[in-house]
Design a protein around this motif. Structure first.
Motif, PDB file in Angstrom:
ATOM      1  N   LYS A 338       0.808  -1.223   0.000  1.00 16.24           N
ATOM      2  CA  LYS A 338       0.000   0.000   0.000  1.00 16.24           C
ATOM      3  C   LYS A 338       0.846   1.281   0.000  1.00 16.24           C
ATOM      4  O   LYS A 338       0.348   2.355  -0.307  1.00 16.24           O
ATOM      5  CB  LYS A 338      -0.968   0.006   1.183  1.00 16.24           C
ATOM      6  N   HIS A 339       2.153   1.132   0.321  1.00 14.60           N
ATOM      7  CA  HIS A 339       3.005   2.326   0.312  1.00 14.60           C
ATOM      8  C   HIS A 339       3.693   2.546  -1.029  1.00 14.60           C
ATOM      9  O   HIS A 339       4.379   3.536  -1.217  1.00 14.60           O
ATOM     10  CB  HIS A 339       4.079   2.219   1.416  1.00 14.60           C
ATOM     11  N   SER A 340       3.510   1.596  -1.934  1.00 13.81           N
ATOM     12  CA  SER A 340       4.219   1.695  -3.225  1.00 13.81           C
ATOM     13  C   SER A 340       3.651   2.816  -4.085  1.00 13.81           C
ATOM     14  O   SER A 340       2.458   3.148  -4.008  1.00 13.81           O
ATOM     15  CB  SER A 340       4.090   0.383  -4.008  1.00 13.81           C
ATOM     16  N   GLY A 341       4.506   3.348  -4.952  1.00 10.33           N
ATOM     17  CA  GLY A 341       4.073   4.451  -5.817  1.00 10.33           C
ATOM     18  C   GLY A 341       3.898   4.010  -7.253  1.00 10.33           C
ATOM     19  O   GLY A 341       4.171   2.859  -7.626  1.00 10.33           O
ATOM     20  N   ARG A 342       3.437   4.979  -8.074  1.00  2.57           N
ATOM     21  CA  ARG A 342       3.135   4.729  -9.486  1.00  2.57           C
ATOM     22  C   ARG A 342       4.372   4.275 -10.285  1.00  2.57           C
ATOM     23  O   ARG A 342       4.290   3.408 -11.143  1.00  2.57           O
ATOM     24  CB  ARG A 342       2.611   6.045 -10.061  1.00  2.57           C
ATOM     25  N   HIS A 343       5.514   4.878  -9.964  1.00  3.76           N
ATOM     26  CA  HIS A 343       6.732   4.555 -10.711  1.00  3.76           C
ATOM     27  C   HIS A 343       7.078   3.067 -10.562  1.00  3.76           C
ATOM     28  O   HIS A 343       7.330   2.358 -11.544  1.00  3.76           O
ATOM     29  CB  HIS A 343       7.881   5.449 -10.172  1.00  3.76           C
ATOM     30  N   ALA A 344       7.048   2.606  -9.302  1.00  5.00           N
ATOM     31  CA  ALA A 344       7.370   1.190  -9.054  1.00  5.00           C
ATOM     32  C   ALA A 344       6.308   0.287  -9.674  1.00  5.00           C
ATOM     33  O   ALA A 344       6.609  -0.794 -10.200  1.00  5.00           O
ATOM     34  CB  ALA A 344       7.472   0.937  -7.558  1.00  5.00           C
ATOM     35  N   PHE A 345       5.050   0.753  -9.624  1.00  4.03           N
ATOM     36  CA  PHE A 345       3.960  -0.062 -10.181  1.00  4.03           C
ATOM     37  C   PHE A 345       4.169  -0.225 -11.694  1.00  4.03           C
ATOM     38  O   PHE A 345       4.050  -1.327 -12.229  1.00  4.03           O
ATOM     39  CB  PHE A 345       2.612   0.604  -9.869  1.00  4.03           C
ATOM     40  N   ARG A 346       4.526   0.876 -12.357  1.00  2.39           N
ATOM     41  CA  ARG A 346       4.746   0.798 -13.815  1.00  2.39           C
ATOM     42  C   ARG A 346       5.908  -0.158 -14.123  1.00  2.39           C
ATOM     43  O   ARG A 346       5.839  -0.996 -15.017  1.00  2.39           O
ATOM     44  CB  ARG A 346       5.033   2.194 -14.370  1.00  2.39           C
ATOM     45  N   GLU A 347       6.980  -0.076 -13.335  1.00  4.07           N
ATOM     46  CA  GLU A 347       8.133  -0.965 -13.555  1.00  4.07           C
ATOM     47  C   GLU A 347       7.751  -2.421 -13.311  1.00  4.07           C
ATOM     48  O   GLU A 347       8.178  -3.330 -14.014  1.00  4.07           O
ATOM     49  CB  GLU A 347       9.294  -0.584 -12.626  1.00  4.07           C
ATOM     50  N   LYS A 348       6.907  -2.615 -12.277  1.00  2.60           N
ATOM     51  CA  LYS A 348       6.454  -3.984 -11.973  1.00  2.60           C
ATOM     52  C   LYS A 348       5.678  -4.542 -13.163  1.00  2.60           C
ATOM     53  O   LYS A 348       5.890  -5.679 -13.591  1.00  2.60           O
ATOM     54  CB  LYS A 348       5.573  -3.937 -10.708  1.00  2.60           C
ATOM     55  N   LEU A 349       4.783  -3.703 -13.699  1.00  4.38           N
ATOM     56  CA  LEU A 349       3.989  -4.159 -14.848  1.00  4.38           C
ATOM     57  C   LEU A 349       4.885  -4.499 -16.035  1.00  4.38           C
ATOM     58  O   LEU A 349       4.677  -5.505 -16.715  1.00  4.38           O
ATOM     59  CB  LEU A 349       2.966  -3.089 -15.247  1.00  4.38           C
ATOM     60  N   LYS A 350       5.887  -3.666 -16.235  1.00  4.36           N
ATOM     61  CA  LYS A 350       6.834  -3.931 -17.334  1.00  4.36           C
ATOM     62  C   LYS A 350       7.461  -5.308 -17.159  1.00  4.36           C
ATOM     63  O   LYS A 350       7.547  -6.104 -18.084  1.00  4.36           O
ATOM     64  CB  LYS A 350       7.941  -2.876 -17.332  1.00  4.36           C
ATOM     65  N   GLY A 351       7.866  -5.574 -15.925  1.00  9.63           N
ATOM     66  CA  GLY A 351       8.486  -6.862 -15.617  1.00  9.63           C
ATOM     67  C   GLY A 351       7.536  -8.027 -15.839  1.00  9.63           C
ATOM     68  O   GLY A 351       7.951  -9.142 -16.143  1.00  9.63           O
TER      69      GLY A 351
END
Ligand code: KIV
Ligand code: ZN
Length: 394
Positions: A338-351
């Motif tokens: 729940k503390h994660s941000g959009r940048h990390a989420f986008r990178e996660k999706l890329k992965g």
């Protein structure tokens, strides 16, 4: 008499591992012979200088462990512990005599409290016992360590005399244990500085730390000891040891490596083996490693907050002072929560193989935040399901 301490050893800190001796004295942490042999191999491969494999007089099992470890280890020195009694020393010698490099480690208490109540010996009798026991050990083995149990609660002048006695009798390593985890970093540094400067014959021996963690200061105190002149640190994997444990090997080694600007001393440890050793010790003792344990904890290289994840994605040095690969921990883990941000989420999706447009990304990110608020762990499969759902809805 020539000095047993070569100049090349002066700028190196000797790592003495006592996981199998002091570590095993931790209630419930006993290890089988096979486990000790496997651990000895791991420690040797990791580059540990001295492996203390047990207390040979304590039991037949301990004797056998020290003897068998002595037979298989070729690179590290193998030490056995004994009290200042001839029978202990002979038993220890019997166990380590197979080692390519063996060490007899003798301990006797020097604090007024221990001498009076535990040993029930007068101080002068303790000095006599040191002369006799160290001298006897030195006739059997060229490498003899002498430990002043409860050194940090000993009277300074008596301790100085005891150390001089041990060196005169042939001790090549002088260990000043903080047996009950009582000392403070500045006090412990000062103790070593004083002894290194004032003990007659101090240059003939290597001084050693041995710190317990009763106040959570074992690692800080060990490093302070090095600052004061110690060149051997006694420690245990995962900080295993009597009561609150010993100084943790992995923390000592990495503190010396990462902050060489503060303490310019090397160790011979191949740090990439650290996590393997930690996991093995945890598995055989059944002592779990806390998630937030420095260096080897599961969360030691995990980041959940949005600000930290964003920083890490831009430059890992923003929030990591060492690399997980350097301690054998695999890779940095950006944990989706729940503390994660959009940048990390986008990178996660890329992965995970997704490249979403801005609207779809916003939609999926909103759903992810709702889910993370309800769920402690958001797994990759959770993210895949919510993104697929968002995409299906258009
Ligand atoms: O803590 C201690 O004093 C010891 C000695 C045997 C070195 O473990
Ligand atoms: Zn101890």
């Amino acid at each position: 008499m020539t000095s047993p301490v070569s100049d090349s050893k002066r700028d190196r800190v000797i790592i003495f591992d006592t996981t199998m001796r002091d570590g095993e004295q931790s209630p419930g942490a006993s290890m089988s012979l096979e486990e000790k042999l496997e651990l000895a191999k791991i420690l040797e491969e990791m580059g540990v200088d001295v492996i203390e494999a047990g207390f040979p007089i304590a039991s037949n099992g301990d004797f056998e462990a020290v003897r068998e470890v002595s037979k298989i280890v070729t690179e590290s020195t193998v030490a056995g512990l004994c009290r200042a009694h001839q029978v202990d020393i002979d038993r220890c010698h019997e166990a380590i005599k197979h080692a390519k490099r063996g060490r007899i480690h003798i301990v006797i208490a020097t604090s007024p409290l221990h001498m009076k109540h535990k040993l029930q010996m007068e101080p002068e009798a303790v000095l006599e016992a040191i002369t006799k026991s160290v001298g006897h050990a030195r006739n059997l083995c060229g490498d003899v360590e002498w430990s002043a149990e409860d050194a940090t609660r000993s009277e300074r002048d008596f301790l100085r005399r005891a150390i001089e006695t041990a060196i005169k009798a042939g001790a090549t390593t002088i260990n000043l244990p903080d047996t009950v985890g009582y000392t403070y970093p500045s006090e412990y540094a000062d103790l070593f500085k004083y002894m290194v400067e004032n003990v007659e014959g101090a240059d003939k021996a290597i001084f050693s730390t041995h710190c317990h963690n009763d106040l959570g200061l074992a690692v800080a105190n060990s490093l302070a000891g090095v600052q004061g002149g110690a060149r051997q640190v006694e420690c245990a994997v995962n900080g295993l040891g009597e009561r609150a444990g010993n100084a943790a090997l992995e923390e000592i080694v990495m503190a010396l490596k990462v902050r060489g600007d503060q303490l310019p001393y090397e160790t011979g440890i191949v740090t990439q083996h650290i996590t393997r050793a930690s996991r093995y010790v945890s598995a055989i003792t059944g002592f779990p490693v806390q998630f937030n344990k420095a260096i080897v904890g599961k969360n030691a290289f995990s980041h959940e907050s949005g600000i930290h994840q964003d920083g890490m994605l831009k430059n890992r040095e923003t929030y990591e002072i060492m690399r997980p690969e350097d301690v054998g921990q695999g890779a940095t883990n950006l944990v989706m929560g729940k503390h994660s941000g959009r940048h990390a989420f986008r990178e996660k999706l890329k992965g995970l193989g997704y490249e979403l447009g801005q609207n779809a990304l916003n939609e999926a990110f909103g759903r992810f935040k709702d889910l993370a608020d309800k769920k402690k762990h958001v797994f990759d499969d959770d993210i895949i399901a919510l993104v697929d759902d968002a995409l299906a809805r258009g």
